[in-house]
Structure formats: structure tokens, C-alpha cells
Design a protein around this motif. Structure first.
Motif, short mmCIF file in Angstrom:
data_model
loop_
_atom_site.label_atom_id
_atom_site.label_comp_id
_atom_site.label_asym_id
_atom_site.label_seq_id
_atom_site.Cartn_x
_atom_site.Cartn_y
_atom_site.Cartn_z
N GLU A 1 11.75 3.55 -11.49
CA GLU A 1 13.23 2.93 -11.60
C GLU A 1 13.59 2.36 -10.21
O GLU A 1 14.80 2.04 -10.01
CB GLU A 1 14.19 4.22 -11.50
N GLY A 2 12.76 1.98 -9.25
CA GLY A 2 12.96 1.09 -8.08
C GLY A 2 13.62 1.68 -6.85
O GLY A 2 14.30 1.14 -6.02
N TYR A 3 13.49 3.20 -6.81
CA TYR A 3 13.99 3.87 -5.71
C TYR A 3 13.21 3.34 -4.33
O TYR A 3 12.07 3.19 -4.20
CB TYR A 3 13.24 5.43 -5.98
N ARG A 4 14.42 2.88 -3.42
CA ARG A 4 13.98 2.27 -1.98
C ARG A 4 13.02 0.84 -2.10
O ARG A 4 12.22 0.79 -1.47
CB ARG A 4 13.10 3.24 -1.17
N VAL A 5 13.09 0.38 -3.26
CA VAL A 5 12.49 -1.05 -3.57
C VAL A 5 13.45 -2.21 -3.41
O VAL A 5 14.27 -2.30 -3.95
CB VAL A 5 11.63 -1.16 -5.00
N SER A 6 12.97 -3.03 -2.18
CA SER A 6 13.80 -3.92 -1.72
C SER A 6 13.55 -5.31 -2.76
O SER A 6 14.44 -6.21 -3.23
CB SER A 6 13.78 -4.21 -0.46
N ALA A 7 12.09 -5.53 -3.28
CA ALA A 7 11.72 -6.76 -3.91
C ALA A 7 10.75 -6.42 -4.59
O ALA A 7 9.61 -5.58 -4.32
CB ALA A 7 11.69 -7.84 -3.08
N LEU A 8 10.27 -7.02 -5.71
CA LEU A 8 8.97 -6.99 -6.26
C LEU A 8 8.22 -8.20 -6.16
O LEU A 8 8.41 -9.51 -5.92
CB LEU A 8 9.11 -7.00 -7.99
N PHE B 1 2.96 -2.89 -8.03
CA PHE B 1 3.30 -3.04 -9.23
C PHE B 1 4.37 -4.28 -9.32
O PHE B 1 5.17 -4.46 -8.25
CB PHE B 1 4.16 -1.80 -9.81
N GLN B 2 4.58 -4.95 -10.31
CA GLN B 2 5.23 -6.30 -10.57
C GLN B 2 6.48 -6.04 -11.26
O GLN B 2 7.25 -6.88 -11.57
CB GLN B 2 4.42 -7.43 -10.92
N GLU B 3 6.67 -4.79 -11.88
CA GLU B 3 7.45 -4.64 -12.91
C GLU B 3 7.65 -3.04 -12.79
O GLU B 3 6.68 -2.28 -12.52
CB GLU B 3 7.33 -5.03 -14.47
N TYR B 4 8.79 -2.44 -13.34
CA TYR B 4 8.93 -1.03 -13.31
C TYR B 4 8.58 -0.45 -14.68
O TYR B 4 8.71 -1.21 -15.63
CB TYR B 4 10.59 -0.72 -13.37
N GLY B 5 8.12 0.63 -14.74
CA GLY B 5 7.56 1.12 -15.88
C GLY B 5 6.72 2.49 -15.43
O GLY B 5 6.77 3.09 -14.57
N GLY B 6 5.91 2.78 -16.53
CA GLY B 6 5.03 3.70 -16.25
C GLY B 6 3.73 3.80 -15.33
O GLY B 6 3.74 2.61 -14.85
N VAL C 1 -4.65 -2.78 -9.24
CA VAL C 1 -5.29 -3.23 -8.28
C VAL C 1 -5.32 -4.66 -7.69
O VAL C 1 -5.46 -5.53 -8.49
CB VAL C 1 -6.87 -2.90 -8.19
N VAL C 2 -4.95 -4.90 -6.37
CA VAL C 2 -4.91 -6.41 -6.07
C VAL C 2 -5.68 -6.55 -4.78
O VAL C 2 -6.00 -5.69 -3.93
CB VAL C 2 -3.49 -6.77 -5.68
N ASP C 3 -6.21 -7.88 -4.53
CA ASP C 3 -6.59 -8.27 -3.21
C ASP C 3 -5.43 -8.60 -2.31
O ASP C 3 -4.81 -9.58 -2.83
CB ASP C 3 -7.51 -9.42 -3.24
N ALA C 4 -5.66 -8.21 -1.17
CA ALA C 4 -4.26 -8.54 -0.30
C ALA C 4 -4.55 -8.93 1.14
O ALA C 4 -5.78 -8.67 1.41
CB ALA C 4 -3.07 -7.53 -0.11
N GLU C 5 -3.90 -9.76 1.89
CA GLU C 5 -3.98 -9.90 3.09
C GLU C 5 -3.99 -8.88 4.06
O GLU C 5 -3.24 -8.18 3.87
CB GLU C 5 -3.11 -11.12 3.74
#
Length: 332
Positions: free
Chosen positions: A49-56, A6-11, A17-21
Motif C-alpha cells: 500500500e505504499g507505506y513510506r514509499v516516495s516513488a516507484l 517492486f515497480q507496482e503495489y501488490g502481493g 531481483v534486479v541488477d543495480a549500481e
């Protein structure tokens, strides 16, 4: 590889789904080809609400089962292809995840990958709450918030196996109460403790159920008014163990006025914090806890499973407070 971010907080709709290395393990780490990922309430709090999230952007998920893909420098006792369960710092909603080797556990004989995904967070947490922190003794009574959830399901069974005199649960619906009674609970309070404060709420129910005595041990993951009601439910010399703040209330404060009368005490536990601060103790705890699943003392029903791409549906179900037991994502 596929992953959920997720790139923003919300519902739940913010999960994508993303393609990642494919990640590579560093020294002291292993990578795991994920078969199943466990869904936890902490994942919902991270997303909302960003619990234990260091960055987006952020990739949620704390526990997986699967097979070792690669091992980093200095890792011993784990081999490529070995079936394992793992506790991660995050990122478990993915086809491959990296974890510190000390929090990667070879599967005990007879435990399959689907069952293994239910173990890394829930079982050590419930075991620690009752035994390591709560120090439950035979004949004592226990009160458990969220009795139909993952930790609650296991805690009820562990308490019964430890010889608890009575096991009381707190749930939000009659259907959850029926489920809790099937998993070790004698009596169950049905209601919203946060919305029903004061002398007519949970603590009054506990006093009535225990003949005015109160319970010896209370386990609370909600905080706020629920924490206060749990504290008020304690017997003389009773213990309260806090292991979460699902209500997102202001941090609790307890001092002499609350604890001196009756000689009560308050403790705390976080399996994720223990993994960072004392991984060797976590490993010893997990081995004792996993043994309870192997010998049949506890079972944790998987009550719903979703494809990795449908993680938002899993979050929606858990967010309705209608789910029981454990929710899983099918990955590999």
C-alpha cells in the motif's frame, strides 16, 4: 549488485531481483556490505500500500548487519571492514546499502552478524515502548498486541526483567500463544480483536484476568478496533502507547471523553521517525537496548531465513500471520 525492488503495489509476487549500481556514501554516511537483512511488517505495508514509499520503483528494507564498505566525508568512529548493524531509510534488500553514520552501530562483543540483523528496529522499539514512553514501573501490568512477533517477543522479556507484575499478550493462534508463554507472558488472549469488537472481546478478557482492574500499560501496533479495545483495557491512570497501524484503519482520535475518566493517557513511538528527527536520542536509546541482548536479558529467535532472491517467500510467510520471532534474508 543484486537488489529486490517492486515497480507496482501488490502481493509478494511484485518483488523482483534486479541488477543495480553499487551506492556510494555521501557526507555523514557509510556503505555496508550486507550479510543479513531483517524482514519487518513495514516492508509488507510498503509493498502492498505504499507505506513510506516516495516513488516507484522502490527497494524495501529497514535494517541490516554486515561490514562497512566505505565511509563518507566527516564520518568518525567507523572503519572499513568493521562489523556493524544499521537502521536505514530503505533499500536494505540489497547486497550493499547506504545509511547515515548515526544509525550505524558497531557490534558489541559476542554478537554475531546473524543475531545483529535482528536488533536495529525491534530491540530499540520494544525498549522505548516500555521504558522511554510507557514508563513501566515494577509491579505494574502490561498488555502487548502481537505478542509472538519480533517486538512482542522482546517486549515480554523486557517487561518481565523490569519487574512487571503481570504480562498479558494478544495473538492469533494457539501455537503463537504457546510461543508467547515461553517468552515472558503470563496469560495470552487468542483471537482476532478486529473481528471481535465490543464488550465481549479483548477488553472484557483483560478485565476478567485482572479482577476488573485493567492493565497499567498497553502497547498497540494494530490501530482500529484493537486500539479502542486496548484503551478500554486500561486501569485508572493507565497508559497506551501506539507504535503502528497494521490494520490500515483510519487514524485514531482520542480526547477528553476517553481520557478524563480514569486519568488515562496515550503516547506514540516510531523508531524510524526518531531516526529522522532526533538521531542522537535514537543512538542513546539503541545503546541501552542493545545492552539487554548482550547481557542475555532478551533473545529474539530467528524462526525462518530465506535467500535474498526469495524475499517474496518471506513476505508470504509473514503475511499469513503464522510466523513468530524474527524473519531474515541471507545476503552476503
Amino acid at each position: 549488485m543484486r537488489a529486490i525492488e517492486f515497480q507496482e503495489y501488490g502481493g509478494p509476487e511484485v518483488l523482483r531481483v534486479v541488477d543495480a549500481e553499487v551506492p556510494e556514501p555521501g557526507p555523514g554516511q557509510v556503505s555496508v556490505d550486507v550479510a543479513w537483512t531483517g524482514v519487518n511488517f513495514a516492508d509488507l505495508k510498503a509493498r502492498s500500500e505504499g507505506y513510506r514509499v516516495s516513488a516507484l520503483p522502490h527497494r524495501p528494507g529497514l535494517e541490516v548487519s554486515g561490514r562497512v564498505r566505505a565511509v563518507g566525508a566527516g564520518v568518525t568512529g567507523l572503519t572499513v571492514g568493521q562489523e556493524v548493524a544499521a537502521l536505514t531509510e530503505g533499500g536494505a534488500y540489497a547486497e550493499v546499502v547506504v545509511a547515515d553514520a548515526v544509525t550505524v552501530f558497531p557490534l558489541p562483543a559476542g554478537v554475531g552478524l546473524r543475531t545483529a540483523a535482528t536488533l536495529p528496529t525491534v530491540l530499540p522499539t520494544a525498549y522505548a515502548l516500555l521504558h522511554s514512553v510507557g514508563r513501566l514501573q515494577p509491579g505494574e501490568s502490561v498488555l502487548v498486541q502481537g505478542a509472538a512477533g519480533g517486538v512482542g517477543t522482546v517486549a515480554g522479556q523486557l517487561a518481565r526483567a523490569a519487574g512487571a507484575g503481570a504480562v498479558y499478550g494478544v495473538v492469533s493462534s494457539e501455537s503463537k500463544a504457546r510461543y508467547a508463554r515461553e517468552h515472558g507472558y503470563d496469560e495470552v488472549y487468542v483471537g482476532d480483536v478486529e473481528a471481535d469488537p465490543g464488550t465481549g472481546g479483548l477488553s472484557a478478557w483483560v478485565r476478567a484476568a485482572t479482577g476488573g482492574r485493567g492493565v497499567d500499560l498497553a502497547l498497540d501496533a494494530v490501530g482500529g478496533e484493537t486500539f479502542r479495545q486496548s484503551l478500554a483495557s486500561l486501569a485508572v491512570f493507565g497508559r497506551l502507547v501506539s507504535f503502528g497501524n497494521a490494520s490500515s484503519a483510519e487514524p485514531w482520535h482520542v480526547g477528553q471523553p476517553e481520557l478524563y475518566p480514569g486519568g488515562r493517557s496515550v503516547g506514540g513511538f516510531s523508531v524510524l521517525t526518531l531516526a529522522r528527527t532526533s538521531p542522537a536520542d535514537l543512538r542513546a536509546l539503541a545503546e541501552r537496548a542493545f545492552a539487554k541482548a548482550v547481557d542475555g536479558t532478551v533473545t529474539l529467535p530467528v524462526t525462518a531465513e530465506f535467500d535474498l532472491a526469495d524475499a517474496a517467500r518471506a513476505h508470504t510467510l509473514m503475511g499469513t500471520r503464522a510466523s513468530t520471532g524474527k524473519l531474515l534474508l541471507r545476503v552476503g
